[in-house]
Design a protein around this motif. Structure first.
Motif, PDB file in Angstrom:
ATOM      1  N   ASN A   1     -76.568 -52.712  13.715  1.00 16.53           N
ATOM      2  CA  ASN A   1     -77.281 -53.579  14.658  1.00 16.53           C
ATOM      3  C   ASN A   1     -76.622 -54.950  14.777  1.00 16.53           C
ATOM      4  N   THR A   2     -76.139 -55.476  13.654  1.00 18.85           N
ATOM      5  CA  THR A   2     -75.486 -56.787  13.677  1.00 18.85           C
ATOM      6  C   THR A   2     -74.214 -56.742  14.513  1.00 18.85           C
ATOM      7  N   ILE A   3     -73.359 -55.747  14.233  1.00 19.47           N
ATOM      8  CA  ILE A   3     -72.103 -55.629  14.985  1.00 19.47           C
ATOM      9  C   ILE A   3     -72.398 -55.386  16.456  1.00 19.47           C
ATOM     10  N   SER A   4     -73.376 -54.530  16.746  1.00 20.87           N
ATOM     11  CA  SER A   4     -73.733 -54.232  18.139  1.00 20.87           C
ATOM     12  C   SER A   4     -74.130 -55.498  18.873  1.00 20.87           C
ATOM     13  N   TRP A   5     -74.931 -56.322  18.229  1.00 20.23           N
ATOM     14  CA  TRP A   5     -75.412 -57.547  18.877  1.00 20.23           C
ATOM     15  C   TRP A   5     -74.245 -58.460  19.239  1.00 20.23           C
ATOM     16  N   TYR A   6     -73.328 -58.650  18.301  1.00 21.98           N
ATOM     17  CA  TYR A   6     -72.187 -59.533  18.558  1.00 21.98           C
ATOM     18  C   TYR A   6     -71.274 -58.960  19.642  1.00 21.98           C
ATOM     19  N   LEU A   7     -71.060 -57.649  19.639  1.00 20.64           N
ATOM     20  CA  LEU A   7     -70.183 -57.039  20.628  1.00 20.64           C
ATOM     21  C   LEU A   7     -70.815 -57.042  22.021  1.00 20.64           C
ATOM     22  N   GLN A   8     -72.099 -56.721  22.103  1.00 24.54           N
ATOM     23  CA  GLN A   8     -72.772 -56.719  23.402  1.00 24.54           C
ATOM     24  C   GLN A   8     -72.836 -58.121  23.986  1.00 24.54           C
ATOM     25  N   LYS A   9     -72.967 -59.114  23.110  1.00 26.13           N
ATOM     26  CA  LYS A   9     -72.950 -60.501  23.567  1.00 26.13           C
ATOM     27  C   LYS A   9     -71.627 -60.840  24.237  1.00 26.13           C
ATOM     28  N   GLU A  10     -70.544 -60.172  23.805  1.00 24.38           N
ATOM     29  CA  GLU A  10     -69.219 -60.385  24.387  1.00 24.38           C
ATOM     30  C   GLU A  10     -68.966 -59.476  25.587  1.00 24.38           C
ATOM     31  N   GLY A  11     -69.946 -58.664  25.929  1.00 24.02           N
ATOM     32  CA  GLY A  11     -69.810 -57.802  27.103  1.00 24.02           C
ATOM     33  C   GLY A  11     -69.298 -56.405  26.826  1.00 24.02           C
ATOM     34  N   PHE A  12     -69.112 -56.045  25.548  1.00 23.48           N
ATOM     35  CA  PHE A  12     -68.633 -54.701  25.215  1.00 23.48           C
ATOM     36  C   PHE A  12     -69.765 -53.686  25.355  1.00 23.48           C
TER      37      PHE A  12
ATOM     38  N   THR B   1     -67.615 -64.644  29.447  1.00 27.45           N
ATOM     39  CA  THR B   1     -68.713 -65.589  29.672  1.00 27.45           C
ATOM     40  C   THR B   1     -69.982 -64.903  30.142  1.00 27.45           C
ATOM     41  N   GLN B   2     -69.893 -63.599  30.440  1.00 25.16           N
ATOM     42  CA  GLN B   2     -71.009 -62.820  30.978  1.00 25.16           C
ATOM     43  C   GLN B   2     -71.545 -63.452  32.259  1.00 25.16           C
ATOM     44  N   VAL B   3     -70.619 -63.836  33.133  1.00 27.04           N
ATOM     45  CA  VAL B   3     -70.968 -64.408  34.433  1.00 27.04           C
ATOM     46  C   VAL B   3     -70.506 -63.464  35.532  1.00 27.04           C
ATOM     47  N   ILE B   4     -71.393 -63.192  36.475  1.00 25.32           N
ATOM     48  CA  ILE B   4     -71.071 -62.369  37.636  1.00 25.32           C
ATOM     49  C   ILE B   4     -71.281 -63.205  38.886  1.00 25.32           C
ATOM     50  N   THR B   5     -70.256 -63.260  39.724  1.00 25.62           N
ATOM     51  CA  THR B   5     -70.351 -64.029  40.960  1.00 25.62           C
ATOM     52  C   THR B   5     -70.093 -63.127  42.157  1.00 25.62           C
ATOM     53  N   THR B   6     -70.642 -63.541  43.296  1.00 22.73           N
ATOM     54  CA  THR B   6     -70.363 -62.912  44.577  1.00 22.73           C
ATOM     55  C   THR B   6     -69.846 -64.001  45.514  1.00 22.73           C
ATOM     56  N   ALA B   7     -69.585 -63.630  46.759  1.00 27.38           N
ATOM     57  CA  ALA B   7     -69.103 -64.632  47.716  1.00 27.38           C
ATOM     58  C   ALA B   7     -70.154 -65.702  47.965  1.00 27.38           C
ATOM     59  N   GLN B   8     -71.424 -65.342  47.750  1.00 22.36           N
ATOM     60  CA  GLN B   8     -72.504 -66.285  48.034  1.00 22.36           C
ATOM     61  C   GLN B   8     -72.907 -67.150  46.834  1.00 22.36           C
ATOM     62  N   ASN B   9     -72.995 -66.530  45.661  1.00 23.50           N
ATOM     63  CA  ASN B   9     -73.550 -67.281  44.527  1.00 23.50           C
ATOM     64  C   ASN B   9     -73.201 -66.626  43.198  1.00 23.50           C
ATOM     65  N   GLN B  10     -73.730 -67.240  42.134  1.00 24.49           N
ATOM     66  CA  GLN B  10     -73.600 -66.704  40.782  1.00 24.49           C
ATOM     67  C   GLN B  10     -74.926 -66.056  40.410  1.00 24.49           C
TER      68      GLN B  10
END
Length: 229
Positions: free
Chosen positions: A15-26, A137-146
């Motif tokens: 669970n610990t490793i999963s949390w850190y990896l998912q936080k990074e987007g894995f 950064t776990q950021v998703i943007t489109t042409a209109q916004n974030q």
């Protein structure tokens, strides 16, 4: 983003490793013993395996030997003697980390290994029109916004963006997003998809429900052409 298989009989470690990896987007899948690990590895084909050695049924050594395809393996174990470390590298491990360990250091070593094997983009980005996804950064943007997404919403959209126009069942999404240990209601997928679709605004129609099967992100040739033009 890359898919990581964590094999460890301790739920806290998984669970610990999963949390850190998912936080990074894995994307993370887990297994609590060797038999399950071999089954999950064959069905999910992860990009890297974090593998304990002292498992209750099959040792990590034997698991590494049985895996038929080439996949980076990082041993994570309490066995820290020189002979153990040398055995790990002789089997073909990419790295060897002893417990207790730093989760942040483990994530950093995973990234190095994935980059060395060409399984992680240098900038950690996915371009899937109309979405631009930054996995670091776990950021998703489109042409209109974030888009302002929760961690699970981000992981679902990023996972579907890596596999556009492919239908995934609820069970498959739970395995890839929530992990092998999740034992809750599968309807959590429906609830999360509903929230995600609302936040997508004008792009909500791209997130398709295939009745009785699952979900997919539909990306048309026109959208691909518009990104490349």
């Amino acid at each position: 983003m890359a898919k990581i298989l964590i094999v460890d009989d301790e739920a806290t470690t998984r669970n610990t490793i999963s949390w850190y990896l998912q936080k990074e987007g894995f994307t993370v899948v887990c297994a609590e013993n060797g038999e399950v690990a071999l089954q999950v590895e064959a069905s999910c084909q992860p990009d890297l395996i974090v593998l304990d050695i002292m498992l209750p049924d099959i040792s990590g050594w034997e698991i590494a030997r049985r895996i038929l395809r080439q996949v980076p393996i990082i041993f994570l174990t309490a066995l820290g003697q020189e002979d153990d470390i040398l055995t790990g590298f002789n089997i073909g491990a990419d790295d060897y980390i002893t417990k207790p360990f730093s989760p942040r250091e483990l994530v950093a070593r995973i990234k190095v290994s994935l980059r060395n094997h060409g399984k992680l983009p240098p900038d950690g980005c996915i371009s899937c029109p109309p979405f631009k996804i930054n996995l670091h950064t776990q950021v998703i943007t489109t042409a209109q916004n974030q888009l302002n997404l929760s961690s699970k919403e981000f992981n679902i959209l990023a996972f579907l963006a890596r596999h556009p126009n492919i239908i995934f069942s609820r069970e498959n999404l739970i395995l890839n997003i929530w992990g092998y240990d999740y034992d809750g209601d599968s309807r959590v997928i429906d609830t999360t998809i509903k929230r995600l679709r609302h936040k997508l605004g004008t792009y909500r129609t791209l997130l398709k429900t295939v009745r009785g099967v699952g979900y997919m992100l539909e990306i048309t040739n026109e959208q691909k052409s518009s990104l490349n033009s």
